[in-house]
Structure formats: structure tokens, C-alpha cells
Design a protein around this motif. Structure first.
Motif, PDB file in Angstrom:
ATOM      1  N   THR A  38     106.480  -1.117  36.525  1.00  0.00           N
ATOM      2  CA  THR A  38     107.207  -0.860  37.763  1.00  0.00           C
ATOM      3  C   THR A  38     107.024   0.600  38.140  1.00  0.00           C
ATOM      4  O   THR A  38     107.083   1.472  37.283  1.00  0.00           O
ATOM      5  CB  THR A  38     108.726  -1.121  37.564  1.00  0.00           C
ATOM      6  OG1 THR A  38     108.895  -2.425  37.026  1.00  0.00           O
ATOM      7  CG2 THR A  38     109.469  -1.026  38.865  1.00  0.00           C
ATOM      8  N   SER A  39     106.811   0.837  39.438  1.00  0.00           N
ATOM      9  CA  SER A  39     106.789   2.222  39.895  1.00  0.00           C
ATOM     10  C   SER A  39     107.937   2.424  40.876  1.00  0.00           C
ATOM     11  O   SER A  39     108.402   1.475  41.511  1.00  0.00           O
ATOM     12  CB  SER A  39     105.446   2.556  40.538  1.00  0.00           C
ATOM     13  OG  SER A  39     105.258   1.790  41.710  1.00  0.00           O
ATOM     14  N   GLU A  40     108.394   3.654  40.942  1.00  0.00           N
ATOM     15  CA  GLU A  40     109.499   4.016  41.832  1.00  0.00           C
ATOM     16  C   GLU A  40     109.026   5.141  42.749  1.00  0.00           C
ATOM     17  O   GLU A  40     108.262   6.001  42.321  1.00  0.00           O
ATOM     18  CB  GLU A  40     110.682   4.572  41.034  1.00  0.00           C
ATOM     19  CG  GLU A  40     111.261   3.656  40.013  1.00  0.00           C
ATOM     20  CD  GLU A  40     112.378   4.355  39.236  1.00  0.00           C
ATOM     21  OE1 GLU A  40     112.187   5.506  38.778  1.00  0.00           O
ATOM     22  OE2 GLU A  40     113.443   3.750  39.097  1.00  0.00           O
ATOM     23  N   GLU A  41     109.493   5.117  43.980  1.00  0.00           N
ATOM     24  CA  GLU A  41     109.239   6.244  44.871  1.00  0.00           C
ATOM     25  C   GLU A  41     110.440   6.432  45.781  1.00  0.00           C
ATOM     26  O   GLU A  41     111.129   5.472  46.123  1.00  0.00           O
ATOM     27  CB  GLU A  41     107.960   6.061  45.689  1.00  0.00           C
ATOM     28  CG  GLU A  41     108.035   5.006  46.752  1.00  0.00           C
ATOM     29  CD  GLU A  41     106.816   4.982  47.661  1.00  0.00           C
ATOM     30  OE1 GLU A  41     106.380   6.049  48.128  1.00  0.00           O
ATOM     31  OE2 GLU A  41     106.310   3.877  47.903  1.00  0.00           O
ATOM     32  N   VAL A  42     110.697   7.699  46.120  1.00  0.00           N
ATOM     33  CA  VAL A  42     111.788   7.997  47.039  1.00  0.00           C
ATOM     34  C   VAL A  42     111.252   7.857  48.455  1.00  0.00           C
ATOM     35  O   VAL A  42     110.235   8.460  48.800  1.00  0.00           O
ATOM     36  CB  VAL A  42     112.350   9.415  46.807  1.00  0.00           C
ATOM     37  CG1 VAL A  42     113.362   9.779  47.880  1.00  0.00           C
ATOM     38  CG2 VAL A  42     112.978   9.501  45.425  1.00  0.00           C
ATOM     39  N   ILE A  47     115.419   4.558  46.685  1.00  0.00           N
ATOM     40  CA  ILE A  47     114.346   4.403  45.705  1.00  0.00           C
ATOM     41  C   ILE A  47     113.704   3.036  45.943  1.00  0.00           C
ATOM     42  O   ILE A  47     114.390   2.015  45.895  1.00  0.00           O
ATOM     43  CB  ILE A  47     114.884   4.485  44.260  1.00  0.00           C
ATOM     44  CG1 ILE A  47     115.582   5.830  44.032  1.00  0.00           C
ATOM     45  CG2 ILE A  47     113.748   4.281  43.256  1.00  0.00           C
ATOM     46  CD1 ILE A  47     116.404   5.897  42.753  1.00  0.00           C
ATOM     47  N   LEU A  48     112.404   3.039  46.216  1.00  0.00           N
ATOM     48  CA  LEU A  48     111.673   1.791  46.406  1.00  0.00           C
ATOM     49  C   LEU A  48     110.951   1.431  45.114  1.00  0.00           C
ATOM     50  O   LEU A  48     110.399   2.292  44.437  1.00  0.00           O
ATOM     51  CB  LEU A  48     110.653   1.931  47.541  1.00  0.00           C
ATOM     52  CG  LEU A  48     111.215   2.258  48.918  1.00  0.00           C
ATOM     53  CD1 LEU A  48     110.092   2.291  49.946  1.00  0.00           C
ATOM     54  CD2 LEU A  48     112.284   1.266  49.331  1.00  0.00           C
ATOM     55  N   PHE A  49     110.956   0.133  44.801  1.00  0.00           N
ATOM     56  CA  PHE A  49     110.331  -0.365  43.579  1.00  0.00           C
ATOM     57  C   PHE A  49     109.107  -1.198  43.906  1.00  0.00           C
ATOM     58  O   PHE A  49     109.131  -2.021  44.819  1.00  0.00           O
ATOM     59  CB  PHE A  49     111.316  -1.244  42.793  1.00  0.00           C
ATOM     60  CG  PHE A  49     112.560  -0.525  42.383  1.00  0.00           C
ATOM     61  CD1 PHE A  49     112.567   0.312  41.275  1.00  0.00           C
ATOM     62  CD2 PHE A  49     113.729  -0.685  43.099  1.00  0.00           C
ATOM     63  CE1 PHE A  49     113.725   0.979  40.898  1.00  0.00           C
ATOM     64  CE2 PHE A  49     114.891  -0.025  42.726  1.00  0.00           C
ATOM     65  CZ  PHE A  49     114.886   0.814  41.624  1.00  0.00           C
ATOM     66  N   SER A  50     108.050  -0.996  43.118  1.00  0.00           N
ATOM     67  CA  SER A  50     106.832  -1.788  43.245  1.00  0.00           C
ATOM     68  C   SER A  50     106.431  -2.296  41.870  1.00  0.00           C
ATOM     69  O   SER A  50     106.595  -1.603  40.867  1.00  0.00           O
ATOM     70  CB  SER A  50     105.674  -0.950  43.791  1.00  0.00           C
ATOM     71  OG  SER A  50     105.981  -0.455  45.069  1.00  0.00           O
ATOM     72  N   SER A  51     105.924  -3.517  41.861  1.00  0.00           N
ATOM     73  CA  SER A  51     105.301  -4.090  40.670  1.00  0.00           C
ATOM     74  C   SER A  51     104.195  -4.994  41.202  1.00  0.00           C
ATOM     75  O   SER A  51     104.419  -6.165  41.491  1.00  0.00           O
ATOM     76  CB  SER A  51     106.316  -4.880  39.843  1.00  0.00           C
ATOM     77  OG  SER A  51     105.702  -5.381  38.673  1.00  0.00           O
ATOM     78  N   GLY A  52     103.034  -4.393  41.430  1.00  0.00           N
ATOM     79  CA  GLY A  52     101.955  -5.107  42.107  1.00  0.00           C
ATOM     80  C   GLY A  52     102.146  -5.016  43.623  1.00  0.00           C
ATOM     81  O   GLY A  52     101.245  -4.641  44.348  1.00  0.00           O
ATOM     82  N   VAL A  53     103.333  -5.357  44.094  1.00  0.00           N
ATOM     83  CA  VAL A  53     103.712  -5.224  45.507  1.00  0.00           C
ATOM     84  C   VAL A  53     105.066  -4.536  45.581  1.00  0.00           C
ATOM     85  O   VAL A  53     105.849  -4.588  44.639  1.00  0.00           O
ATOM     86  CB  VAL A  53     103.820  -6.606  46.218  1.00  0.00           C
ATOM     87  CG1 VAL A  53     102.468  -7.281  46.301  1.00  0.00           C
ATOM     88  CG2 VAL A  53     104.847  -7.501  45.547  1.00  0.00           C
ATOM     89  N   GLN A  54     105.329  -3.909  46.706  1.00  0.00           N
ATOM     90  CA  GLN A  54     106.659  -3.329  46.926  1.00  0.00           C
ATOM     91  C   GLN A  54     107.615  -4.480  47.246  1.00  0.00           C
ATOM     92  O   GLN A  54     107.341  -5.270  48.140  1.00  0.00           O
ATOM     93  CB  GLN A  54     106.587  -2.349  48.079  1.00  0.00           C
ATOM     94  CG  GLN A  54     107.768  -1.414  48.126  1.00  0.00           C
ATOM     95  CD  GLN A  54     107.536  -0.339  49.172  1.00  0.00           C
ATOM     96  OE1 GLN A  54     107.758  -0.574  50.342  1.00  0.00           O
ATOM     97  NE2 GLN A  54     107.083   0.817  48.725  1.00  0.00           N
ATOM     98  N   PHE A  55     108.700  -4.597  46.483  1.00  0.00           N
ATOM     99  CA  PHE A  55     109.545  -5.778  46.664  1.00  0.00           C
ATOM    100  C   PHE A  55     111.016  -5.485  46.881  1.00  0.00           C
ATOM    101  O   PHE A  55     111.759  -6.344  47.342  1.00  0.00           O
ATOM    102  CB  PHE A  55     109.375  -6.750  45.482  1.00  0.00           C
ATOM    103  CG  PHE A  55     109.821  -6.187  44.165  1.00  0.00           C
ATOM    104  CD1 PHE A  55     111.078  -6.485  43.673  1.00  0.00           C
ATOM    105  CD2 PHE A  55     108.984  -5.363  43.433  1.00  0.00           C
ATOM    106  CE1 PHE A  55     111.491  -5.966  42.454  1.00  0.00           C
ATOM    107  CE2 PHE A  55     109.393  -4.839  42.218  1.00  0.00           C
ATOM    108  CZ  PHE A  55     110.651  -5.144  41.731  1.00  0.00           C
TER     109      PHE A  55
END
Length: 119
Positions: A38-42, A47-55
């Protein structure tokens, strides 16, 4: 760099509301437990989360924390907790740590990821 901005946002949330800080951290932990990478970005003040796609994303407001699902309108809401009526997005309002579990966030995360993957 992104990690630092996530950390500074979390510190800001803590200054405003200890309860919301605990909820945001619980949401982050659940996302990381549910999805191995999982990646996080502000972005957009949350905070937006992505795991393959932003979900999904988590946003702290004065009275609650909102977990937003970009493809939420595609989710069949068998639990009945999703809010919103726009073309795409849906969200869960969370006001306590107990609601993270009571409002079935773990299940919604899986549904949201599936919905976002089908775009």
C-alpha cells in the motif's frame, strides 16, 4: 518525501483532535493490514491509499473522520453505512474507534478496492 508529508498531516490532526487522530491511525493500520503493498500520499487535505489502484482516502474533519471511496457508487452496499449520492464517490463517516469495526470498514475497503480495479 511523501512519508514525511503524511507524518506531518497526522501530527496536525493530533493537535486538532486526539479522537480523530486515533481514528485516522486505525484506518491506516487497517488498510496496511488488508493490502500487503500500500502506498499513501497527501492530497486534497487527506491521505489517499493505493494498492495497484487508488481506492480510498481518509480525511479528518472537525466532528468526524471520513473514509472516501472514489468508485464508491459501484459498491453494492449490503451493510447500509455508505453515504453520498454523487455520480462516483461514497463515504463512511466515523466518529469513534468503535465505528471503524461497527461500520464494517474492513469489508468496505475490499469492496472499494474491487470497485476501483474495475474502472
Amino acid at each position: 518525501m511523501a512519508t514525511k508529508s503524511v507524518q506531518s498531516l497526522i501530527e496536525d490532526i493530533r493537535l486538532i483532535s486526539e479522537t480523530n487522530h486515533e481514528i485516522v491511525e486505525a484506518v491506516r493500520a487497517l488498510v496496511k493490514k488488508t493490502f500487503k503493498s500500500t502506498s499513501e500520499e497527501v492530497k486534497y487535505g487527506g491521505i489517499l491509499f493505493s494498492s495497484g489502484v487508488q481506492f480510498c482516502g481518509v480525511f479528518a474533519y472537525k466532528e468526524h473522520v471520513s473514509v472516501e471511496f472514489g468508485a464508491g457508487a459501484k459498491i453494492t452496499d449490503e451493510f447500509g453505512f455508505l453515504e453520498g449520492s454523487g455520480k462516483g464517490r461514497r463515504h463512511l463517516k466515523i466518529r469513534s474507534i468503535a465505528e471503524v469495526k461497527n461500520k464494517k470498514l474492513a469489508e468496505y475497503l475490499l469492496l472499494a478496492h474491487k470497485a476501483a480495479s474495475e474502472v
